[in-house]
Design an enzyme around this catalytic site. Structure first.
Site, short mmCIF file in Angstrom:
data_model
loop_
_atom_site.label_atom_id
_atom_site.label_comp_id
_atom_site.label_asym_id
_atom_site.label_seq_id
_atom_site.Cartn_x
_atom_site.Cartn_y
_atom_site.Cartn_z
N HIS A 20 0.83 -1.21 0.00
CA HIS A 20 0.00 0.00 0.00
C HIS A 20 0.86 1.26 0.00
CE1 HIS A 20 -3.25 -2.77 1.12
NE2 HIS A 20 -4.07 -1.82 0.70
N LYS A 39 -0.78 4.91 4.63
CA LYS A 39 -1.69 3.98 5.29
C LYS A 39 -1.28 3.79 6.75
CE LYS A 39 -3.89 -0.51 4.67
NZ LYS A 39 -5.21 0.05 4.94
#
Ligand code: NAP
Length: 267
Positions: free
Chosen positions: A156, A160
């Site tokens: 990601h 995040k």
């Protein structure tokens, strides 16, 4: 059939801006208001990045918005703590709700399930709106029955906050429903550098990569005698989540109670 009247929370966010576009492009959806952390009293079209056709008021407080506006569904694309609060407020108003934020504990889910039932309304919490990602989870559960040695690599963007991702955890949990707990790798393996073998859920290894440039990606790798199967999904941008948001809004109109996970409303 009447159009579905939507209140969107988080219209200036990356997901929120995509959702505004999706609502404009969906003939049977109407945006009737937005809840933003600021900009109370403006029109949605005044927000940066919003479609110019959107004549709907902005509120900076969900309670005020629910008191003033008639709607069918609240869609929340804000932050985990705010999503939880907005879901509770909307259910207390008897309003159907679609929540895209994560961070719901089992206790939260039990409490909110009871609330949705008491208020005889429907809600969907979708930790992942990407339909391809839901299929990845379902295919992984299918494969795990035959190839039980599994490692998950999720990647990601570096903004995040949580690790592993909700999707990686959900994938591993779904696999544990069909696979007995299993120690993977060499029985005597040891980590010379802590964390080298990743996190572990019932023997399934989960590795989290965080880098700028990534959006949301996951590989589920199955090893067997002389063969390796990889099931992989990539979300290239936030538009990839919008068919799932649209499906959730349409589906929540016809359900009672709380549904956790889009896989539960996909045939
Ligand atoms: P983002 O760009 O940071 O957007 C979040 C927005 O929420 C910001 O505009 C923020 O405004 C706003 N906000 C914060 N508090 C608020 C409040 N009290 N009322 C109304 N709005 C408020 O994040 P994003 O990438 O769009 O993601 C939004 C959420 O969706 C995150 O929780 C993310 O984890 C989740 N997500 C879910 C999926 C899925 O498939 N389910 C996929 C991607 C992302 P300020 O900047 O003023 O604080």
């Amino acid at each position: 059939m009447n159009n579905i009247r939507i209140i969107l929370a988080g219209p200036r966010g990356k997901m929120g801006q995509e959702a505004l576009k999706m609502i404009v492009e969906t003939p049977h959806f109407d945006l009737v208001a937005a809840v933003d952390s600021k900009n109370d009293g403006l029109q949605v079209k005044d927000l940066s990045g919003a479609p110019q056709s959107m004549e709907a008021p902005v509120y900076d407080d969900m309670e005020n918005c629910l008191a003033a506006v008639k709607a069918d569904v609240v869609v929340d694309l804000t932050r985990p703590d705010i999503g939880k609060k907005h879901l509770e407020l909307a259910l207390n108003h008897g309003l159907r709700t679609v929540i895209g934020t994560t961070g719901f504990s089992n206790e939260d889910l039990e409490r909110l399930t009871a609330l949705a039932e008491e208020k005889q309304t429907g809600a969907i919490i979708a930790p992942n709106f990407a339909i391809g990602a839901i299929l990845m989870m379902k295919f992984s559960q299918m494969a795990a029955k035959y190839l039980p040695d599994i490692e998950i690599i999720e990647k990601h963007h570096d903004q995040k906050l949580d690790a592993p991702s909700g999707t990686a955890l959900k994938t591993a949990q779904l696999i544990t429903e069909v696979r007995d707990e299993k120690k993977q790798g060499h029985p005597d393996e040891k980590e010379d550098l802590k964390g080298a073998r990743g996190a572990e859920l019932e023997g399934i290894r989960i590795h989290s990569v965080r880098l700028p440039g990534l959006v949301a990606h996951q590989e589920v790798i199955f090893g067997g005698e002389g063969q390796v199967l990889t099931i992989r999904h990539d979300s290239m941008n936030r538009a990839s989540f919008m068919p799932g948001v649209r499906l959730a809004v349409e589906s929540v109109m016809n359900i009672e109670g709380l549904v956790y996970g889009l896989e539960n409303i996909m045939e």
